[in-house]
Design a protein around this motif. Structure first.
Motif, PDB file in Angstrom:
ATOM      1  N   TYR A   1       0.679  -1.158  -0.022  1.00  0.00           N
ATOM      2  CA  TYR A   1      -0.084  -0.054  -0.089  1.00  0.00           C
ATOM      3  C   TYR A   1       0.778   1.296   0.034  1.00  0.00           C
ATOM      4  CZ  TYR A   1      -2.850   3.701   1.965  1.00  0.00           C
ATOM      5  OH  TYR A   1      -3.428   4.962   2.028  1.00  0.00           O
ATOM      6  N   LYS A   2       1.935   1.370   0.883  1.00  0.00           N
ATOM      7  CA  LYS A   2       2.843   2.568   0.966  1.00  0.00           C
ATOM      8  C   LYS A   2       3.402   2.598  -0.422  1.00  0.00           C
ATOM      9  CE  LYS A   2       3.664   4.502   4.263  1.00  0.00           C
ATOM     10  NZ  LYS A   2       3.306   5.935   4.547  1.00  0.00           N
ATOM     11  N   LYS A   3       4.013   1.400  -0.920  1.00  0.00           N
ATOM     12  CA  LYS A   3       4.569   1.629  -2.241  1.00  0.00           C
ATOM     13  C   LYS A   3       3.939   2.024  -3.434  1.00  0.00           C
ATOM     14  CE  LYS A   3       7.373  -1.130  -5.650  1.00  0.00           C
ATOM     15  NZ  LYS A   3       7.831  -2.517  -5.783  1.00  0.00           N
ATOM     16  N   THR A   4       2.649   1.472  -3.602  1.00  0.00           N
ATOM     17  CA  THR A   4       1.653   2.029  -4.459  1.00  0.00           C
ATOM     18  C   THR A   4       1.098   3.279  -4.181  1.00  0.00           C
ATOM     19  OG1 THR A   4       0.668  -0.132  -4.483  1.00  0.00           O
ATOM     20  CG2 THR A   4      -0.616   1.548  -5.539  1.00  0.00           C
ATOM     21  N   LYS A   5       0.942   3.966  -2.964  1.00  0.00           N
ATOM     22  CA  LYS A   5       0.552   5.365  -2.693  1.00  0.00           C
ATOM     23  C   LYS A   5       1.625   6.174  -3.127  1.00  0.00           C
ATOM     24  CE  LYS A   5      -0.798   8.152   1.175  1.00  0.00           C
ATOM     25  NZ  LYS A   5      -1.217   8.245   2.516  1.00  0.00           N
ATOM     26  N   ARG A   6       3.041   5.725  -2.914  1.00  0.00           N
ATOM     27  CA  ARG A   6       4.316   6.848  -3.139  1.00  0.00           C
ATOM     28  C   ARG A   6       4.476   6.665  -4.641  1.00  0.00           C
ATOM     29  NH1 ARG A   6       7.264   4.104   0.122  1.00  0.00           N
ATOM     30  NH2 ARG A   6       8.157   2.661  -1.481  1.00  0.00           N
ATOM     31  N   GLN A   7       4.191   5.518  -5.293  1.00  0.00           N
ATOM     32  CA  GLN A   7       4.311   5.576  -6.644  1.00  0.00           C
ATOM     33  C   GLN A   7       3.212   6.307  -7.423  1.00  0.00           C
ATOM     34  OE1 GLN A   7       4.059   1.392  -7.823  1.00  0.00           O
ATOM     35  NE2 GLN A   7       6.211   1.239  -7.837  1.00  0.00           N
ATOM     36  N   ARG A   8       1.882   6.381  -6.703  1.00  0.00           N
ATOM     37  CA  ARG A   8       0.841   7.162  -7.325  1.00  0.00           C
ATOM     38  C   ARG A   8       1.121   8.693  -7.072  1.00  0.00           C
ATOM     39  NH1 ARG A   8      -2.692   5.174  -4.264  1.00  0.00           N
ATOM     40  NH2 ARG A   8      -3.359   3.571  -5.612  1.00  0.00           N
ATOM     41  N   ALA A   9       1.757   8.961  -5.943  1.00  0.00           N
ATOM     42  CA  ALA A   9       1.852  10.235  -5.577  1.00  0.00           C
ATOM     43  C   ALA A   9       3.198  10.780  -6.521  1.00  0.00           C
ATOM     44  CB  ALA A   9       2.390  10.374  -4.273  1.00  0.00           C
ATOM     45  N   GLN A  10       4.039   9.907  -6.894  1.00  0.00           N
ATOM     46  CA  GLN A  10       5.040  10.149  -7.849  1.00  0.00           C
ATOM     47  C   GLN A  10       4.541  10.518  -9.341  1.00  0.00           C
ATOM     48  OE1 GLN A  10       8.294  10.610  -6.725  1.00  0.00           O
ATOM     49  NE2 GLN A  10       8.937  11.166  -9.048  1.00  0.00           N
ATOM     50  N   MET A  11       3.745   9.858  -9.586  1.00  0.00           N
ATOM     51  CA  MET A  11       3.088   9.905 -10.858  1.00  0.00           C
ATOM     52  C   MET A  11       2.480  11.156 -10.858  1.00  0.00           C
ATOM     53  SD  MET A  11       2.088   6.029 -11.609  1.00  0.00           S
ATOM     54  CE  MET A  11       1.140   6.387 -13.511  1.00  0.00           C
ATOM     55  N   LEU A  12       1.418  11.409  -9.904  1.00  0.00           N
ATOM     56  CA  LEU A  12       0.701  12.591  -9.988  1.00  0.00           C
ATOM     57  C   LEU A  12       1.628  13.921  -9.851  1.00  0.00           C
ATOM     58  CD1 LEU A  12      -2.064  11.894  -7.178  1.00  0.00           C
ATOM     59  CD2 LEU A  12      -2.367  11.928  -9.670  1.00  0.00           C
ATOM     60  N   LEU A  13       2.659  13.703  -9.179  1.00  0.00           N
ATOM     61  CA  LEU A  13       3.693  14.928  -8.825  1.00  0.00           C
ATOM     62  C   LEU A  13       4.340  15.270 -10.368  1.00  0.00           C
ATOM     63  CD1 LEU A  13       4.987  17.310  -7.584  1.00  0.00           C
ATOM     64  CD2 LEU A  13       6.716  15.501  -6.772  1.00  0.00           C
ATOM     65  N   GLU A  14       4.787  14.051 -11.087  1.00  0.00           N
ATOM     66  CA  GLU A  14       5.403  14.057 -12.309  1.00  0.00           C
ATOM     67  C   GLU A  14       4.219  14.691 -13.383  1.00  0.00           C
ATOM     68  OE1 GLU A  14       6.556  10.228 -13.403  1.00  0.00           O
ATOM     69  OE2 GLU A  14       8.533  10.284 -11.979  1.00  0.00           O
ATOM     70  N   ASN A  15       3.251  14.202 -13.419  1.00  0.00           N
ATOM     71  CA  ASN A  15       1.984  14.758 -14.375  1.00  0.00           C
ATOM     72  C   ASN A  15       1.783  15.953 -13.934  1.00  0.00           C
ATOM     73  OD1 ASN A  15       1.653  12.256 -15.591  1.00  0.00           O
ATOM     74  ND2 ASN A  15      -0.198  11.598 -14.023  1.00  0.00           N
ATOM     75  N   LYS A  16       1.829  16.487 -12.887  1.00  0.00           N
ATOM     76  CA  LYS A  16       1.655  17.834 -12.497  1.00  0.00           C
ATOM     77  C   LYS A  16       2.625  18.600 -13.009  1.00  0.00           C
ATOM     78  CE  LYS A  16       0.524  21.235  -8.745  1.00  0.00           C
ATOM     79  NZ  LYS A  16       0.354  21.178  -6.951  1.00  0.00           N
ATOM     80  N   ASN A  17       3.952  18.090 -12.657  1.00  0.00           N
ATOM     81  CA  ASN A  17       5.275  18.905 -13.216  1.00  0.00           C
ATOM     82  C   ASN A  17       5.270  19.202 -14.557  1.00  0.00           C
ATOM     83  OD1 ASN A  17       5.994  19.540 -10.509  1.00  0.00           O
ATOM     84  ND2 ASN A  17       7.255  17.480 -10.584  1.00  0.00           N
ATOM     85  N   LEU A  18       4.742  17.945 -15.454  1.00  0.00           N
ATOM     86  CA  LEU A  18       4.607  17.828 -16.880  1.00  0.00           C
ATOM     87  C   LEU A  18       3.716  18.940 -17.332  1.00  0.00           C
ATOM     88  CD1 LEU A  18       5.656  16.665 -19.446  1.00  0.00           C
ATOM     89  CD2 LEU A  18       3.823  14.746 -19.212  1.00  0.00           C
ATOM     90  N   GLN A  19       2.644  18.790 -16.857  1.00  0.00           N
ATOM     91  CA  GLN A  19       1.528  19.866 -17.121  1.00  0.00           C
ATOM     92  C   GLN A  19       2.020  21.317 -16.942  1.00  0.00           C
ATOM     93  OE1 GLN A  19      -1.275  19.191 -18.770  1.00  0.00           O
ATOM     94  NE2 GLN A  19      -0.880  16.888 -18.539  1.00  0.00           N
ATOM     95  N   MET A  20       2.586  21.535 -15.816  1.00  0.00           N
ATOM     96  CA  MET A  20       3.225  22.833 -15.629  1.00  0.00           C
ATOM     97  C   MET A  20       4.232  23.044 -16.553  1.00  0.00           C
ATOM     98  SD  MET A  20       3.286  22.889 -11.439  1.00  0.00           S
ATOM     99  CE  MET A  20       4.105  24.771 -11.375  1.00  0.00           C
ATOM    100  N   THR A  21       5.030  22.104 -16.715  1.00  0.00           N
ATOM    101  CA  THR A  21       5.979  22.393 -17.721  1.00  0.00           C
ATOM    102  C   THR A  21       5.476  22.657 -19.223  1.00  0.00           C
ATOM    103  OG1 THR A  21       7.821  21.018 -16.484  1.00  0.00           O
ATOM    104  CG2 THR A  21       8.145  21.696 -18.761  1.00  0.00           C
TER     105      THR A  21
END
Length: 240
Positions: free
Chosen positions: A110-130
């Motif tokens: 659960y922690k790994k999945t949550k961390r990966q999901r958060a990382q993906m959301l952050l990357e998507n957010k950064n990508l969108q911002m970029t």
């Protein structure tokens, strides 16, 4: 124990019968003078007590036997219950440990999945911002480029100032690499960097194409640029 009781009881009956027979059938023999039956009288008198005592002994012995058998059965039952409880205990312990291990791995997953999901959301957010920033920057560049081009076409005195703001890297490279360049020459280099042709520069600066070509030749000589090399391409490579 019961056989001993029967044997003793039968012996007492036999002795008692013998005494009566001696007194009744053989009175003339006066056997009592030859045999002392007093001990028999005592035995007969105590017969009831003896029988009672013997019965009590038999009862006690039987009770002890029954008690021992009951104790044995109870001990066996206790052992069975103890074995059953131990099995239940180990089974529950095994199930508990299995639950703990499963819960631990589920928590890690659960922690790994949550961390990966958060990382993906952050990357998507950064990508969108970029993408958004790049789009905005590109729009600004396009706007600034159009503005610089327009100032160049108008031969405005603000052209070089705006060029310095939009392309600072190009301006500072020219200034630092070639400090002897005059302001008019830097302005001319800026037009070459923007890929203006000889005809365009002549039109924007209100001079003849020949005059522009002469300025190019003087610039080649001053910057030591080969005549075989295109000035516009050289300016791009030098400034970028």
């Amino acid at each position: 124990m019961l056989n001993s009781y029967d044997f003793s009881h039968n012996n007492l009956d036999a002795i008692f019968s013998f005494q009566k027979l001696s007194h009744c059938q053989f009175p003339s023999l006066n056997i009592s003078h030859q045999f002392d039956f007093s001990f028999l009288d005592n035995l007969i008198l105590n017969k009831s007590d003896f029988q009672t005592s013997l019965s009590d002994s038999i009862l006690i012995s039987d009770t002890q036997s029954v008690t021992a058998e009951v104790d044995k059965l109870m001990n066996e039952e206790r052992e069975r219950l103890k074995t059953f409880r131990n099995r239940i205990y180990y089974l529950l312990l095994f199930l508990f440990l299995g639950f703990v291990v499963k819960a631990y791995f589920m928590y890690r997953y659960y922690k790994k999945t949550k961390r990966q999901r958060a990382q993906m959301l952050l990357e998507n957010k950064n990508l969108q911002m970029t993408k958004k920033e790049n789009k905005e920057l590109q729009q600004k560049i396009n706007t600034s480029f159009d503005e610089v081009i327009q100032l160049a076409k108008e031969n405005s005195s603000e052209f070089l100032i705006r060029f310095q703001e939009v392309y600072p890297h190009c301006y500072y490279k020219l200034v630092h690499l070639y400090p002897d360049l005059q302001t008019s020459e830097i302005k001319f280099c800026a037009m070459l960097y923007l890929n203006f042709s000889t005809k365009d520069i002549a039109e924007f600066t209100f001079v003849t194409p020949k005059a522009v070509q002469n300025r190019k030749n003087r610039l080649r000589k001053k910057l030591n640029i080969s005549s075989d090399e295109d000035l516009n391409v050289w300016m791009k490579k030098t400034c970028d």
